[in-house]
Design an enzyme around this catalytic site. Structure first.
Site, mmCIF file in Angstrom:
data_model
loop_
_atom_site.group_PDB
_atom_site.id
_atom_site.type_symbol
_atom_site.label_atom_id
_atom_site.label_comp_id
_atom_site.label_asym_id
_atom_site.label_seq_id
_atom_site.Cartn_x
_atom_site.Cartn_y
_atom_site.Cartn_z
ATOM 1 C CE LYS A 15 62.575 64.975 27.538
ATOM 2 N NZ LYS A 15 61.814 65.920 26.594
ATOM 3 N NE ARG A 90 66.654 70.188 27.689
ATOM 4 C CZ ARG A 90 66.005 69.465 28.600
ATOM 5 N NH1 ARG A 90 66.345 68.698 29.427
ATOM 6 N NH2 ARG A 90 64.522 69.463 28.443
ATOM 7 N NE ARG A 129 54.833 69.533 31.805
ATOM 8 C CZ ARG A 129 56.053 68.974 31.302
ATOM 9 N NH1 ARG A 129 56.144 67.963 31.002
ATOM 10 N NH2 ARG A 129 56.900 70.130 31.189
ATOM 11 N NE ARG A 162 58.334 71.706 34.220
ATOM 12 C CZ ARG A 162 59.107 70.902 33.353
ATOM 13 N NH1 ARG A 162 58.932 69.608 33.424
ATOM 14 N NH2 ARG A 162 59.900 71.451 32.428
ATOM 15 N NE ARG A 173 60.500 73.787 28.867
ATOM 16 C CZ ARG A 173 58.972 73.297 29.246
ATOM 17 N NH1 ARG A 173 58.223 74.113 29.375
ATOM 18 N NH2 ARG A 173 58.944 72.188 29.330
HETATM 19 P P1 ADP Z 1 61.247 69.526 29.309
HETATM 20 O O1 ADP Z 1 61.984 68.282 28.716
HETATM 21 O O2 ADP Z 1 59.803 69.229 29.608
HETATM 22 O O3 ADP Z 1 61.489 70.623 28.804
HETATM 23 P P2 ADP Z 1 63.091 69.091 31.927
HETATM 24 O O4 ADP Z 1 62.256 68.790 32.982
HETATM 25 O O5 ADP Z 1 63.779 68.107 30.983
HETATM 26 O O6 ADP Z 1 61.945 69.550 30.641
HETATM 27 O O7 ADP Z 1 64.100 70.417 31.940
HETATM 28 C C1 ADP Z 1 63.453 71.488 32.369
HETATM 29 C C2 ADP Z 1 64.529 72.675 32.385
HETATM 30 O O8 ADP Z 1 65.852 72.235 33.144
HETATM 31 C C3 ADP Z 1 65.004 72.914 30.992
HETATM 32 O O9 ADP Z 1 64.235 73.741 30.159
HETATM 33 C C4 ADP Z 1 66.652 73.580 31.279
HETATM 34 O O10 ADP Z 1 66.554 74.851 31.991
HETATM 35 C C5 ADP Z 1 66.813 72.655 32.426
HETATM 36 N N1 ADP Z 1 67.775 71.412 32.088
HETATM 37 C C6 ADP Z 1 67.357 70.206 32.081
HETATM 38 N N2 ADP Z 1 68.139 69.190 31.464
HETATM 39 C C7 ADP Z 1 68.954 69.969 30.979
HETATM 40 C C8 ADP Z 1 70.355 69.764 30.271
HETATM 41 N N3 ADP Z 1 70.615 68.479 29.756
HETATM 42 N N4 ADP Z 1 71.089 70.871 29.691
HETATM 43 C C9 ADP Z 1 70.755 72.263 30.287
HETATM 44 N N5 ADP Z 1 69.627 72.319 30.914
HETATM 45 C C10 ADP Z 1 69.010 71.424 31.204
#
Ligand code: ADP
Ligand code: ZN
Length: 218
Positions: A15, A90, A129, A162, A173
């Site tokens: 993504k 999400r 990563r 990260r 996750r």
């Molecule tokens: P990835 O897609 O690599 O898991 P993101 O950078 O999109 O990572 O998100 C990292 C973290 O940020 C998530 O694991 C969560 O803790 C938080 N987060 C991001 N977007 C949301 C969301 N829409 N709702 C709740 N938590 C979120």
């Protein structure tokens, strides 16, 4: 035609990489809740303090917090000519809030790009990563290595892993993805806005397929 896009997919599907390429091609704002939280943590704001522990564990930040920051961002003028949501929604609650919000702003989502890959590949990608500390450019130790180890090709900044890219947090996750987020695909399918792109393909091919979908939006 303005394109109001959601990028969906599990962690590691690509993504972030696709998002970066799409925004430089289409010049629309990139709304990444993950980036917004990471920026807030870096800046030491209240939002960052709230989000930090959830993120480190791999858990979702509470809906009301996340919905709040997206509500503020989507209402800004620059989102009137299209936007790219990345990492939001999400949960079903987030999707329903987004529907309400975009309807009242007349900025309805007209394309959901779902990018997916199998679990073994996701784990391989996430564990290798690396991200630039300065500009956020993504790398992979074997798939997409920088020219000079540990250094960003684009800005010379240092690369790091990260804190939520470890095995334990990744497991959490992925389980949130399958339990909370993947069911949203049915929601968007029913709204006739869902398209799938195979995230196992190379980044260039993924960009081409996604661009084609964007070109077809009416
Ligand atoms: P990835 O897609 O690599 O898991 P993101 O950078 O999109 O990572 O998100 C990292 C973290 O940020 C998530 O694991 C969560 O803790 C938080 N987060 C991001 N977007 C949301 C969301 N829409 N709702 C709740 N938590 C979120
Ligand atoms: Zn960089």
């Amino acid at each position: 035609m303005k394109t109001n896009i959601i990028l969906m997919g599990p962690p590691g599907a690509g993504k972030g990489t696709l998002a970066k390429r799409l925004i430089s091609k289409y010049h629309i704002p990139h709304i990444s809740t993950g980036d917004m939280f990471r920026d807030a943590i870096k800046a030491g704001t209240e939002l960052g303090k709230t989000a930090k522990d959830y993120m480190t564990r791999g858990d979702l930040v509470p809906d009301e917090v996340t919905i709040g920051i997206v509500r503020e961002r989507l209402a800004q003028d620059d989102c009137g000519h299209g936007y790219l949501l990345d990492g939001f929604p999400r949960t079903l609650k987030q999707a329903e809030a987004l529907k309400e919000l975009t309807t009242s702003l007349k900025r309805e989502v007209n394309l959901v790009i779902n990018i997916d890959a199998n679990q073994a590949e996701l784990i391989k990608r996430i564990s290798g990563r690396r991200v630039c500390k300065n500009c956020g450019a993504p790398y992979h130790v074997t798939n997409m290595p920088p020219k000079k180890e540990g250094i960003c090709d684009q800005c010379g900044g240092p690369l790091f892993q990260r804190p939520d890219d470890n095995e334990a947090a990744l497991k959490v996750r992925l389980s949130h993805y399958y339990a909370d987020t993947k069911p949203l695909l049915n929601y968007y399918e029913a709204m006739h806005v869902l398209s799938n792109v195979n995230g196992m393909l190379g980044a260039d091919e993924v960009l081409n397929l996604a661009s084609k979908l964007i070109g077809e939006v009416k």
